[in-house]
Design an enzyme around this catalytic site. Structure first.
Site, short mmCIF file in Angstrom:
data_model
loop_
_atom_site.label_atom_id
_atom_site.label_comp_id
_atom_site.label_asym_id
_atom_site.label_seq_id
_atom_site.Cartn_x
_atom_site.Cartn_y
_atom_site.Cartn_z
N GLY A 82 0.66 -1.20 0.14
CA GLY A 82 -0.02 -0.17 -0.09
C GLY A 82 0.62 1.35 0.08
N GLY A 84 2.85 2.64 -2.21
CA GLY A 84 2.72 3.46 -3.44
C GLY A 84 1.42 4.09 -3.75
N ARG A 85 0.33 3.57 -3.32
CA ARG A 85 -0.91 4.24 -3.27
C ARG A 85 -1.02 5.20 -2.25
NH1 ARG A 85 -6.83 1.83 -3.70
NH2 ARG A 85 -5.85 -0.26 -3.97
N GLU A 106 3.06 9.75 -17.28
CA GLU A 106 3.61 8.88 -18.23
C GLU A 106 3.83 7.82 -17.66
OE1 GLU A 106 5.75 11.75 -19.69
OE2 GLU A 106 4.18 12.58 -20.79
N TYR A 118 -2.26 2.93 -10.69
CA TYR A 118 -2.79 4.35 -11.16
C TYR A 118 -4.35 4.22 -11.51
CZ TYR A 118 1.96 6.19 -11.43
OH TYR A 118 3.07 6.91 -10.91
C1 LIG Z 1 4.44 0.70 -9.06
C2 LIG Z 1 5.10 0.75 -7.68
C3 LIG Z 1 5.47 2.08 -7.12
C4 LIG Z 1 3.75 0.09 -6.98
O1 LIG Z 1 4.12 0.36 -5.53
P1 LIG Z 1 3.56 -0.57 -4.31
O2 LIG Z 1 3.79 0.09 -3.00
O3 LIG Z 1 3.97 -1.93 -4.51
O4 LIG Z 1 1.76 -0.42 -4.69
P2 LIG Z 1 0.76 -0.79 -3.83
O5 LIG Z 1 1.18 -1.70 -2.78
O6 LIG Z 1 0.25 0.59 -3.20
O7 LIG Z 1 -0.32 -1.42 -4.82
C5 LIG Z 1 -1.49 -0.57 -5.19
C6 LIG Z 1 -2.19 -1.47 -6.33
O8 LIG Z 1 -1.54 -1.42 -7.38
C7 LIG Z 1 -1.52 -2.69 -7.98
N1 LIG Z 1 -0.27 -3.26 -8.11
C8 LIG Z 1 0.84 -2.88 -7.25
N2 LIG Z 1 2.07 -3.80 -7.46
C9 LIG Z 1 1.40 -4.71 -8.43
C10 LIG Z 1 1.93 -5.85 -9.35
N3 LIG Z 1 3.34 -6.05 -8.95
N4 LIG Z 1 1.14 -6.31 -9.80
C11 LIG Z 1 0.04 -6.08 -10.24
N5 LIG Z 1 -0.75 -5.16 -9.67
C12 LIG Z 1 0.01 -4.38 -8.67
C13 LIG Z 1 -2.59 -3.61 -7.20
O9 LIG Z 1 -3.76 -3.13 -7.82
C14 LIG Z 1 -2.60 -2.95 -5.80
O10 LIG Z 1 -3.51 -3.27 -5.09
P3 LIG Z 1 -3.59 -4.67 -4.22
O11 LIG Z 1 -2.31 -4.82 -3.62
O12 LIG Z 1 -4.74 -4.31 -3.11
O13 LIG Z 1 -4.05 -5.37 -5.28
C15 LIG Z 1 6.26 -0.27 -7.35
O14 LIG Z 1 5.75 -1.43 -7.96
C16 LIG Z 1 7.53 0.43 -7.69
O15 LIG Z 1 8.36 1.02 -7.22
N6 LIG Z 1 7.73 -0.13 -9.31
C17 LIG Z 1 9.16 -0.03 -9.99
C18 LIG Z 1 9.04 1.62 -10.23
C19 LIG Z 1 7.77 2.19 -11.03
O16 LIG Z 1 7.47 1.22 -12.03
N7 LIG Z 1 7.29 3.32 -10.76
C20 LIG Z 1 6.25 3.95 -11.56
C21 LIG Z 1 6.83 4.48 -12.73
S1 LIG Z 1 5.20 5.37 -13.52
#
Ligand SMILES: CC(C)(COP(=O)(O)OP(=O)(O)OC[C@H]1O[C@@H](n2cnc3c(N)ncnc32)[C@H](O)[C@@H]1OP(=O)(O)O)[C@@H](O)C(=O)NCCC(=O)NCCS
Length: 154
Positions: A82, A84-85, A106, A118
């Site tokens: 949670g 990222g959210r 983007e 997103y």
């Molecule tokens: C994208 C990113 C920021 C998500 O952060 P996070 O803290 O893991 O995300 P959250 O736990 O808040 O997830 C929120 C929702 O996003 C979706 N989500 C997050 N990671 C996911 C994954 N690996 N696969 C599928 N859905 C995913 C899910 O719907 C999730 O809700 P749920 O856990 O209740 O199913 C993280 O994976 C990251 O740092 N990725 C690499 C950098 C990046 O891509 N940044 C964005 C560039 S635009």
């Protein structure tokens, strides 16, 4: 959602930790200089920390009533909890405070995790930029959302 993380504004002293995460999660990372400039310029730049350890960050900028999310990263060991959210929601609240009515960003076409996140917070696809990214070259998907009256009042 209480994820046990604290969200706060970034400071110059956070840049080294932010760069450590950035290098771990992106194939074409921002430089320390990019982050230092953001910290110094006063753009919306949030940190998520747990027990004093930086575990995530989010950066945006704003012009008139339009905001743009520029960067978002969560340390691999803290993903899917949670963070990222709450970072994105925190940025949206900050942008709303500063007068934004709509927010763009983007994202790489192949970045399913970010696109899902997103989508969950209300962004929808409004366009594409072919070949926008490097390392590897890939299309960008452009996402947009409106900031609701509720968010502006919160
Ligand atoms: C994208 C990113 C920021 C998500 O952060 P996070 O803290 O893991 O995300 P959250 O736990 O808040 O997830 C929120 C929702 O996003 C979706 N989500 C997050 N990671 C996911 C994954 N690996 N696969 C599928 N859905 C995913 C899910 O719907 C999730 O809700 P749920 O856990 O209740 O199913 C993280 O994976 C990251 O740092 N990725 C690499 C950098 C990046 O891509 N940044 C964005 C560039 S635009």
């Amino acid at each position: 959602m209480d994820v046990g993380y604290r969200i706060r504004p970034a400071q110059a002293a956070d840049v080294a930790a932010v760069c450590g995460i950035e290098g771990a999660v992106f194939s074409d990372p921002w430089s320390a200089r990019d982050f230092r400039e953001c910290a110094a310029s006063g753009v919306p730049f949030l940190i998520a920390e747990q027990g004093g350890i930086v575990v995530g960050y989010a950066v945006a900028h704003q012009a008139a009533d339009e905001g743009e999310i520029l960067n978002l990263g969560v340390a691999p060991s803290h993903q899917r909890r949670g963070v990222g959210r709450v970072l994105v929601e925190g940025l949206m609240a900050l942008l709303a405070d500063r007068g934004a009515r709509e927010v763009y960003l983007e994202v790489r076409e192949s970045n399913a995790a970010a696109r899902r996140l997103y989508q969950h917070v209300g962004f929808r696809e409004v366009g594409r930029r072919p070949g926008y990214y490097r390392r590897p070259v890939e299309d960008a998907v452009i996402l947009r959302t409106s900031i609701s009256a509720e968010t502006r009042r919160a």
